[in-house]
Design a protein around this motif. Structure first.
Motif, PDB file in Angstrom:
ATOM      1  N   LEU A 155      11.674 -43.859 -37.509  1.00  0.00           N
ATOM      2  CA  LEU A 155      11.457 -44.725 -38.676  1.00  0.00           C
ATOM      3  C   LEU A 155      10.202 -45.594 -38.522  1.00  0.00           C
ATOM      4  N   ASN A 156       9.485 -45.380 -37.434  1.00  0.00           N
ATOM      5  CA  ASN A 156       8.275 -46.175 -37.197  1.00  0.00           C
ATOM      6  C   ASN A 156       7.070 -45.562 -37.910  1.00  0.00           C
ATOM      7  N   LEU A 157       6.189 -46.443 -38.384  1.00  0.00           N
ATOM      8  CA  LEU A 157       4.900 -46.030 -38.935  1.00  0.00           C
ATOM      9  C   LEU A 157       3.804 -46.821 -38.237  1.00  0.00           C
ATOM     10  N   LYS A 158       2.665 -46.147 -38.043  1.00  0.00           N
ATOM     11  CA  LYS A 158       1.513 -46.794 -37.419  1.00  0.00           C
ATOM     12  C   LYS A 158       0.451 -47.054 -38.485  1.00  0.00           C
ATOM     13  N   PHE A 159       0.018 -48.300 -38.585  1.00  0.00           N
ATOM     14  CA  PHE A 159      -1.024 -48.703 -39.534  1.00  0.00           C
ATOM     15  C   PHE A 159      -2.292 -48.965 -38.724  1.00  0.00           C
ATOM     16  N   VAL A 160      -3.299 -48.137 -38.938  1.00  0.00           N
ATOM     17  CA  VAL A 160      -4.515 -48.161 -38.134  1.00  0.00           C
ATOM     18  C   VAL A 160      -5.679 -48.678 -38.976  1.00  0.00           C
TER      19      VAL A 160
ATOM     20  N   ASN B  33       5.947 -47.313 -57.557  1.00  0.00           N
ATOM     21  CA  ASN B  33       6.592 -46.555 -56.463  1.00  0.00           C
ATOM     22  C   ASN B  33       7.564 -47.425 -55.669  1.00  0.00           C
ATOM     23  N   PHE B  34       7.258 -48.723 -55.568  1.00  0.00           N
ATOM     24  CA  PHE B  34       8.118 -49.627 -54.816  1.00  0.00           C
ATOM     25  C   PHE B  34       8.381 -50.883 -55.660  1.00  0.00           C
TER      26      PHE B  34
ATOM     27  N   ASP C 286      12.107 -44.576 -47.835  1.00  0.00           N
ATOM     28  CA  ASP C 286      10.885 -45.362 -48.004  1.00  0.00           C
ATOM     29  C   ASP C 286       9.799 -44.875 -47.047  1.00  0.00           C
ATOM     30  N   LYS C 287      10.203 -44.562 -45.841  1.00  0.00           N
ATOM     31  CA  LYS C 287       9.222 -44.082 -44.856  1.00  0.00           C
ATOM     32  C   LYS C 287       8.599 -42.765 -45.312  1.00  0.00           C
ATOM     33  N   ASP C 288       9.430 -41.830 -45.749  1.00  0.00           N
ATOM     34  CA  ASP C 288       8.908 -40.530 -46.199  1.00  0.00           C
ATOM     35  C   ASP C 288       8.012 -40.700 -47.426  1.00  0.00           C
ATOM     36  N   LEU C 289       8.398 -41.608 -48.332  1.00  0.00           N
ATOM     37  CA  LEU C 289       7.595 -41.832 -49.529  1.00  0.00           C
ATOM     38  C   LEU C 289       6.245 -42.447 -49.172  1.00  0.00           C
ATOM     39  N   ILE C 290       6.242 -43.360 -48.230  1.00  0.00           N
ATOM     40  CA  ILE C 290       4.986 -43.985 -47.796  1.00  0.00           C
ATOM     41  C   ILE C 290       4.049 -42.920 -47.218  1.00  0.00           C
TER      42      ILE C 290
END
Length: 280
Positions: free
Chosen positions: A123-128, A155-156, A191-195
């Motif tokens: 469920l983690n996302l990395k914002f670079v 979308n959100f 939400d993660k998949d949509l992002i």
């Protein structure tokens, strides 16, 4: 007169004959005496040689006895060594079996560990690319607001719930250096998949004039397994087929109203190749 002369001649001849027989008998006796003397010397020589040979044979016998004794000792040592080796082989076999069992158990434990670690990251996302200090000490709120800003309220409609967020655990970079990645755990899997989908559709993304990137935070083992499907997913994407890659690395393909799943890239390539041949 003639008769007297003849008698003298005969007498002389007899005397000469007797003298010759005497000389010959003397020579024979001398020869026999010499032979007897030489025989004694030869006998003594033979006896001396036999004595020396007997001594050498006795020494050889003693050496052979020593060799036999040493050989018996060597044989005994060999028997003991063979026994020790047999015992060592038996113990080594047991050790190898234990090692095989431990290797299998270790492999199973590693698989479980990777699965647990991978699921903890799913469920983690990395914002670079987000500049240092933009989160102002509240990274979870910042990421939630950033998602709404990047992808819109259409979308959100509600703020995305962020369980936690933080910068990568590295020393703070100096001025002008690349900013540290922000890692955020999204509460909801949808939400993660949509992002991720929107980040691909709206690429490139920008925040305050700087290009930023959003990636899933997979552990190296999971990332490698998913990356192995890249050539297949490229063909599917170009063919316009509907597909998805489920965690940890399971390709789902929708075709002609049916759903197919592949955990091996090779099987997926073979299936896609058959689809291409059928289409041709």
């Amino acid at each position: 007169m003639a008769s007297k002369k003849s008698s003298k001649a005969v007498a002389a001849m007899k005397e000469d004959a007797n003298s010759s027989d005497f000389v010959s008998q003397g020579n024979v006796n001398a020869i026999l005496a010499a032979i007897g003397s030489q025989g004694d010397e030869l006998k003594k020589l033979i006896e001396d040689k036999m004595t020396a040979l007997s001594g050498r044979l006795d020494a050889l016998d003693a050496t052979l006895v020593n060799l036999q004794s040493e050989q018996a000792g060597v044989k005994q040592k060999i028997v003991e060594i063979e026994g020790a080796l047999n015992g060592t082989d038996s113990r080594l076999g047991e050790v190898e079996k234990v090692c095989d069992d431990l290797r299998a158990e270790n492999k199973s434990l590693w698989a479980k560990l990777n699965d647990l670690e991978g699921r903890s990251h799913r469920l983690n996302l990395k914002f670079v690319g987000i500049m240092e200090g933009e989160e102002r000490g509240r990274p979870s709120v910042f990421i939630s607001d950033l998602i709404t800003e990047l992808f819109g309220r259409d979308n959100f409609p509600k703020p995305v719930k962020i369980d936690r967020a933080h910068r990568a655990l590295l020393p703070k970079p100096s001025e002008g250096q690349r900013p540290r990645t922000i890692i955020a755990r999204i509460h909801n899997d949808r939400d993660k998949d949509l992002i991720l989908r929107l980040s691909r559709e709206k690429f490139p993304l920008e925040y305050k004039g700087k290009r930023i990137y959003i990636f899933p935070d997979y552990i190296p083992e999971v990332a490698a397994r998913r990356r192995a499907f890249s050539s297949v997913t490229k063909v599917l994407r170009e063919a316009g087929l509907k597909w998805s890659l489920r965690f940890p690395a399971k390709l789902m393909l929708h075709h002609n109203g049916r759903e197919f799943s592949f955990e091996s890239p090779e099987e997926a390539k073979k299936f896609v190749g058959n689809l291409s041949n059928d289409s041709a």
